[in-house]
Design a protein around this motif. Structure first.
Motif, PDB file in Angstrom:
ATOM      1  N   ALA A 190       0.862  -1.186   0.000  1.00  0.00           N
ATOM      2  CA  ALA A 190       0.000   0.000   0.000  1.00  0.00           C
ATOM      3  C   ALA A 190       0.892   1.226   0.000  1.00  0.00           C
ATOM      4  CB  ALA A 190      -0.900   0.006   1.230  1.00  0.00           C
ATOM      5  N   ASP A 191       0.306   2.368  -0.350  1.00  0.00           N
ATOM      6  CA  ASP A 191       1.102   3.593  -0.318  1.00  0.00           C
ATOM      7  C   ASP A 191       1.663   3.809   1.083  1.00  0.00           C
ATOM      8  OD1 ASP A 191      -1.424   4.121   0.756  1.00  0.00           O
ATOM      9  OD2 ASP A 191      -1.539   6.161  -0.034  1.00  0.00           O
ATOM     10  N   LYS A 203       5.149   1.973   0.934  1.00  0.00           N
ATOM     11  CA  LYS A 203       5.621   1.928  -0.445  1.00  0.00           C
ATOM     12  C   LYS A 203       7.102   2.283  -0.523  1.00  0.00           C
ATOM     13  CE  LYS A 203       5.234   1.926  -5.044  1.00  0.00           C
ATOM     14  NZ  LYS A 203       6.544   2.359  -5.503  1.00  0.00           N
ATOM     15  N   VAL A 220      -0.040  -1.597  -5.772  1.00  0.00           N
ATOM     16  CA  VAL A 220      -0.056  -0.650  -4.663  1.00  0.00           C
ATOM     17  C   VAL A 220      -1.482  -0.204  -4.344  1.00  0.00           C
ATOM     18  CG1 VAL A 220       0.915   1.499  -3.766  1.00  0.00           C
ATOM     19  CG2 VAL A 220       2.194   0.168  -5.457  1.00  0.00           C
ATOM     20  N   ASN A 222      -4.105   2.131  -2.576  1.00  0.00           N
ATOM     21  CA  ASN A 222      -4.099   3.509  -2.100  1.00  0.00           C
ATOM     22  C   ASN A 222      -4.842   3.573  -0.768  1.00  0.00           C
ATOM     23  OD1 ASN A 222      -4.097   6.233  -1.772  1.00  0.00           O
ATOM     24  ND2 ASN A 222      -5.610   6.645  -3.380  1.00  0.00           N
ATOM     25  N   ARG A 223      -4.124   3.483   0.329  1.00  0.00           N
ATOM     26  CA  ARG A 223      -4.770   3.501   1.632  1.00  0.00           C
ATOM     27  C   ARG A 223      -4.834   4.903   2.219  1.00  0.00           C
ATOM     28  NH1 ARG A 223      -8.273   3.801   4.936  1.00  0.00           N
ATOM     29  NH2 ARG A 223      -7.861   3.506   7.139  1.00  0.00           N
ATOM     30  N   GLY A 225      -3.563   7.955   0.693  1.00  0.00           N
ATOM     31  CA  GLY A 225      -3.843   9.032  -0.255  1.00  0.00           C
ATOM     32  C   GLY A 225      -2.615   9.823  -0.618  1.00  0.00           C
ATOM     33  N   ALA A 226      -2.791  10.694  -1.559  1.00  0.00           N
ATOM     34  CA  ALA A 226      -1.676  11.404  -2.180  1.00  0.00           C
ATOM     35  C   ALA A 226      -0.623  11.993  -1.234  1.00  0.00           C
ATOM     36  CB  ALA A 226      -2.224  12.486  -3.097  1.00  0.00           C
ATOM     37  N   SER A 228       0.841  10.998   1.188  1.00  0.00           N
ATOM     38  CA  SER A 228       1.887  10.066   1.604  1.00  0.00           C
ATOM     39  C   SER A 228       2.983   9.990   0.546  1.00  0.00           C
ATOM     40  CB  SER A 228       1.299   8.685   1.849  1.00  0.00           C
ATOM     41  OG  SER A 228       0.877   8.144   0.633  1.00  0.00           O
ATOM     42  N   ALA A 230       3.528   8.326  -2.413  1.00  0.00           N
ATOM     43  CA  ALA A 230       4.101   7.133  -3.026  1.00  0.00           C
ATOM     44  C   ALA A 230       4.410   7.425  -4.488  1.00  0.00           C
ATOM     45  CB  ALA A 230       3.121   5.971  -2.922  1.00  0.00           C
ATOM     46  N   ALA A 239      -1.402   0.539  -9.786  1.00  0.00           N
ATOM     47  CA  ALA A 239      -2.340   0.855  -8.710  1.00  0.00           C
ATOM     48  C   ALA A 239      -3.384  -0.255  -8.616  1.00  0.00           C
ATOM     49  CB  ALA A 239      -3.013   2.192  -8.983  1.00  0.00           C
ATOM     50  N   GLU A 241      -6.369  -0.153  -7.474  1.00  0.00           N
ATOM     51  CA  GLU A 241      -7.697   0.309  -7.871  1.00  0.00           C
ATOM     52  C   GLU A 241      -7.857   0.285  -9.399  1.00  0.00           C
ATOM     53  OE1 GLU A 241      -5.577   1.885  -5.850  1.00  0.00           O
ATOM     54  OE2 GLU A 241      -6.561   1.526  -3.925  1.00  0.00           O
TER      55      GLU A 241
END
Ligand code: WTA
Length: 651
Positions: A190-191, A203, A220, A222-223, A225-226, A228, A230, A239, A241
């Motif tokens: 995850a990120d 990540k 990866v 996306n737990r 969000g931006a 963080s 990654a 990704a 998703e």
């Protein structure tokens, strides 16, 4: 054998005993006492009876084949773990039953019914297959406690791929070691993850870890969000998703697995610096996990079951995923820390979901004691009917606190002794049949043959202690150490022929109850986490200033054991508080935060025998402030005085 004497003293004075209420007894799944005798006379018959609670694609005709140290169970049967954990429930009244009630640390929530979980798993199986994952391939998973973690595991199991989960608290270097050993070519991460209000940069760790490995694809989630941050590497990273959205909305067929095909590898610490890849196979493991849900945890269809472990450890594998889901349970899964945002988080969760079965670790219970009973007292915990503990010996005081302040005197406590290697609970009361004693895991569960041996391999009489051993094979036992069968044979079966040696000391009381005394090897148990002394020593010696290091576990009020490191520095390096901090951080970077030494003591010399073996027992005595034992074999006795005075200065 170094038995922890103080702990034993307290335990031997313990005489309280608690019977289940007649109501509990009457309703228990296992309430016929003759089950113990029947299972003892015919363990294979017992296990075969239990195996019928799973759905087999091809029924087995063989039960157990035992060529010590190698066992095979149900070896001509075929089945699929995910079919048993998810798909078979989708075709019944459980279709819309909650499988997972998930709560994120920031307070976000998700409910997955068996049908919804099944659809996610199908999609994830399509996704892994689209990345080229096939039966027998290893998929590494480095995820926080989010639904994508069980979804990925179950997707692997559906395809027949072998998952190897690395606890998200491990450092990039520990992750790399495990990816390399398992030779995984896909990593799911995850990120970042949430922990106690902070962010764990998963990540970024994963990026460092995969360098030099065969990982071709990193998926990866996306737990966080931006923010963080990654960064995705073109051609390697995708990704979750995006990929999932591209997958067909159709069932993915369950791979028929032979009972002896590998389900997963999970790394654990041993007495050398190199972690062991514990191998679990499909049929026997699932029989063990599923049986103990019904027996030890007395699981009923309307239970709401909450195990606070992380899926990164074996407790989460068996008692968040494979055990409860194969039994069709509703599982509460929580992402974060017990004290975020406040110290009442678990009690809030129990009240909110009406949890009926609660399973946690002694170290957590001791922490709750320290925080005070006002936190649980502020919530309605009356839904609880059964509670468990696992991971380390529980001191009677913590057991009593749990009994009174969480269980309000109404809930049997199942103290479950087991290991990554054993796959499921081995010594634990069947709560409707066994009177519990605070601090004792009580009796082996039906179908498991346990004894306490002296060093000559003779079973000790009641009232004595020795080595805990398991004398017969059992379905969920590890089959080997991944790519190191020799180490498997030597570590577990090297001491007594054909007898499994777990590495724990135990005392057998007059009622034949077992009291686990802790590890007898160079493994430390810090807050229920197994850490090899050699792993920490190697991490320290890896630092440029360190010449030599000796690591021991000393008794600790909350953690059970804490890590004390004795370090000699290289010529010319000057000891300083900054260096202590730097070395502690070095261990965290090398292994992970759970291995951070509590204290580091510098010494000009380590106490060694004339044959140059470090005398750890002496170091433990110093760290625990005990009178020193025999030092006559010591090469240079003045070393001890120097160390002792240093330790006293520190206090
Ligand atoms: C210790 C965790 C006393 C023991 C499931 C064992 C326990 C090691 C108990 C395995 C218990 C686990 N009472 N000690 N109820 N449960 N242990 O592999 O020393 O992480 O050998 O498995 O934890 O740790 P592992």
């Amino acid at each position: 054998m170094g038995t922890p004497a103080d702990h034993l003293d307290t335990l031997l004075k313990e005489t309280r005993s608690f019977a289940p209420s007649s109501e509990f007894q009457g309703n228990a799944n296992f309430n016929d006492p003759s089950i113990y005798e029947r299972a003892l006379e015919d363990p294979e018959g017992y296990w075969s009876e239990q195996a019928k609670h799973l759905d087999w694609f091809t029924p087995y005709t063989k039960i157990c084949e035992w060529n010590p140290p190698h066992a095979a169970w149900f070896s001509d049967g075929t089945l699929n773990a995910t079919y048993n954990a998810v798909d078979r429930h989708r075709a019944t009244y459980r279709k819309n039953k909650a499988a997972i009630l998930w709560e994120g640390e920031p307070g976000d929530r998700r409910v997955l019914t068996y049908d919804m979980l099944g659809r996610e798993v199908d999609r994830a199986a399509h996704m892994l297959a689209s990345l080229g994952v096939k039966k027998g391939d290893r998929v590494a998973i480095y995820l926080p406690m989010i639904p994508e973690l069980p979804i990925t595991m179950l997707a692997c199991a559906k395809i027949g791929a072998i998952h190897t989960i690395v606890f998200a608290g491990f450092s990039s270097s520990s992750l790399r070691d495990r990816i390399l050993d398992a030779d995984a070519n896909v990593l799911v991460t995850a990120d970042a993850g949430h922990r106690r209000g902070g962010i764990i940069p998963l990540k970024a760790n994963a990026d460092d870890a995969v360098d030099g490995t065969h990982v071709k694809t990193m998926v990866v989630v996306n737990r966080v969000g931006a923010p963080s941050g990654a960064t995705m590497t073109e051609g390697r990273d995708v990704a979750w998703e995006t990929l999932m959205a591209e997958m067909p909305n159709t069932p993915y067929p369950c791979e028929p697995m032979n009972a002896e095909d590998i389900l997963y590898i999970l790394y654990t610490s041993g007495t050398t610096g190199k972690p062991k890849g514990i191998v679990h196979t499909t049929g026997g493991y699932l029989v063990g996990a599923n049986t103990s849900m019904r027996s030890v945890f007395d699981l009923k269809d309307d239970d709401v079951y909450f195990c606070t472990a992380d899926i990164g450890w074996v407790t989460g594998h068996t008692y968040i995923v494979y055990g409860p889901l194969t039994a069709g349970a509703t599982v509460v899964m929580y992402e974060g820390a017990p004290d975020f945002p406040n110290r009442d988080r678990f009690w809030q969760i129990i009240e909110r979901y009406g949890v009926t079965i609660f399973y946690t670790a002694p170290t957590s219970i001791r922490t709750f004691m320290k925080w005070g009973p006002q936190h649980p007292a502020a919530y309605d915990l009356s839904s609880l009917r059964l509670m468990g503990t696992v991971g380390e010996p529980i001191n009677p005081e913590a057991w009593m606190w749990y009994h009174e302040h969480i269980g309000h005197g109404n809930c049997p406590i199942v103290d479950t002794w087991w290991q990554t290697e054993t796959g499921c609970a081995m010594i634990a009361p069947l709560p409707g049949l066994i009177n519990t004693k605070p601090g004792s895991a009580t009796r082996p569960v039906p179908g498991i043959s346990v004894a306490v041996f002296d060093e000559h391999g003779q079973a000790v009489q009641p009232g004595s202690g020795g080595y805990l051993v398991i004398t017969k094979p059992w379905p969920s036992m590890l089959r080997t150490i991944w790519r190191d069968d020799e180490r498997f044979a030597k570590t577990y079966f090297g001491q007594f022929q054909g007898i499994y040696l777990p590495g724990d000391g135990a005392h057998l009381d007059e009622d034949r109850y077992i009291w686990i005394l802790g590890r007898i090897d160079d493994v430390i148990n810090v807050s229920g986490h197994r850490i090899g002394t050699m792993e920490v020593e190697s991490a320290l010696v890896d630092h440029k200033s360190v010449a030599e290091a000796a690591v021991i576990g000393r008794a600790h009020e909350i953690k059970g054991q804490a890590i004390t490191a004795f370090v000699t520095l290289k010529e010319g390096v000057v000891a300083s508080p900054e260096l202590v901090a730097e070395l502690k951080q070095h261990v965290v970077i090398q292994i992970g935060a759970m291995a951070r030494p509590e204290e580091i003591l510098f010494t000009a010399e380590l106490p060694k025998t004339r044959s140059a073996k470090i005398m750890r027992r002496l170091l433990r005595d110093i760290a625990e402030g005990r009178a020193l034992g025999d030092t006559t074999t010591l090469a240079d006795p003045s070393v001890i005085d120097a160390l002792k005075s240093q330790y006293q200065d520190k206090e």
